[in-house]
Design an enzyme around this catalytic site. Sequence first.
Site: not given
Ligand code: 3NM
Length: 518
Positions: A139, A362, A444
Amino acid sequence: MDRNNVNYAVYLVTDSTPAILGDRDLCEVVEASVRGGTTIVQLREKTSDTGDMIAMGKKLHAITKKYNVPLLINDRVDVALAVGCEGVHIGQDDMELSTARRLLGPDAIIGVTVSTIQEAMVACKGGADYLGIGTVYATPTKTNTKNIIGAAGVRNILQAMADAGYDHVKTVCIGGINAENLQRIVYQSEAPSKKLDGVAVVSALVAAPDPEAAAKNLLGLFNSQPPFVREATSPRAETADSILELVPEVVLEVARKKPLSHNMTNLVVQNFAANVALAIGASPIMANNGEEAFDLCKLGGALVVNMGTVDPDGLQNYLKALRAYNSVGQPVVYDPVGAGATTLRRSAVKTILSHGYLDIIKGNEGEIRTVYGIYERETFQQRGVDSSAELEVSQKAELVRQLALREKNVVVMTGEIDYLSDGQHTFRIDNGHAYLEMVTGTGCVLGTTISAFVAAYPNDKLAATVVALLHFEIAAERAAERRDVQGPGTFVPAFLDELFKIRRETGQGRMGWLKSAK
Ligand code: 3NM
Ligand code: MG
């Protein structure tokens, strides 16, 4: 507030950096989000002075108290004490849990961030009220995260907690969770006897244009089943015999419904796949542009994502289509062609697995092994199997079962013997013919066949997949045995004929073809 009776369903973690909060007022954003249904709030400030943090904590606490929602402070036990709020959330590098408990007293809510089973065990043993499990997905909100563990990693931790008798410790997960992936992550992370109590988000609420509506939406999503989970209308067929009884019904459902089989596939097999779909009674469309999926997903069909030719544009198209089909709950068949062959393909597999729910995966043995081992810490090889050697029969079945269990879907591994499992029930199918391996794209087009069957019979995807395989493999046997077939060239048109003839015979109540089912 009773620390044993906290609702963790939608857990807001604040962030006042301009990139996320913009020019809005944090108090207003938090209040709107709590009004919408946020059930717990954590004040997380990584750069503020202590005095500013306490002042902000007091303002937020006045708001959360009004709605009877707990407020926790990230890391800072001193700030929590000064604010007089309900507790703290501590990371692995912060103050010891036992120290925090001693300072805050028995009524405080204390949560701990964990990313491994070992950390989870230590936190549970130490008396944490809840665990924040993550990082689920990478993130931009927090880039210095230690481990990206995916839904599968969350599930392993929940399972370990249940096994060790820590069912009572609550859990939320965090990292990259949003309205689009929430239901899938909650669903896929559920262990047989323990599931998440909530989801923690930053940007999905703090950066939302309308935090009240966003919170309401997240809460609704958390409290309902994802669209791809189908309620069975009758008891699911669980034994080979009960599935065999369903064969005529399922084969004819394909012919009756003529489901759309939306193929995102490679150039080599497009024509063959379309002809196979027509032969079994489905209605094929070859559409590789993901934009079209938002319309096509509404037609009651299924999507085939065949990674035969993967490039950055192709990948983005797959993700769009996956999102579209997941949003309406129509099935997706994933064919991870050549999954382990290149770094690019390995990375595409990882991206696809983390972006959506794949009802069916698969592949051949190598592909399934790659998909299984895509999270490095969890390779099948580590269980004493040489990576180059072919797996033993029992290992193949177990690999398929474990992958299905992890992804909460149906996994098919093709080969001389085909294996398939939904994690609970595992079957092998011995039908088929060597010509299938001498013609390009037969794997496929099996994906295409499965897509038509699960689209026509979506309430029992395991049974639909078994029937698809039988129809396909027995048609191949019948074609290969014909006197006019002398090799792979003459095999292909005969195979199309036999796929069609099996459907026609089934429609006429002639089930002789099924007698050869192995
Ligand atoms: N802690 P969002 S990830 C504050 O992995 C925080 O411990 C995390 O932000 C951890 O919801 C994170 O915008 C940020 O992805 C999460
Ligand atoms: Mg911390």
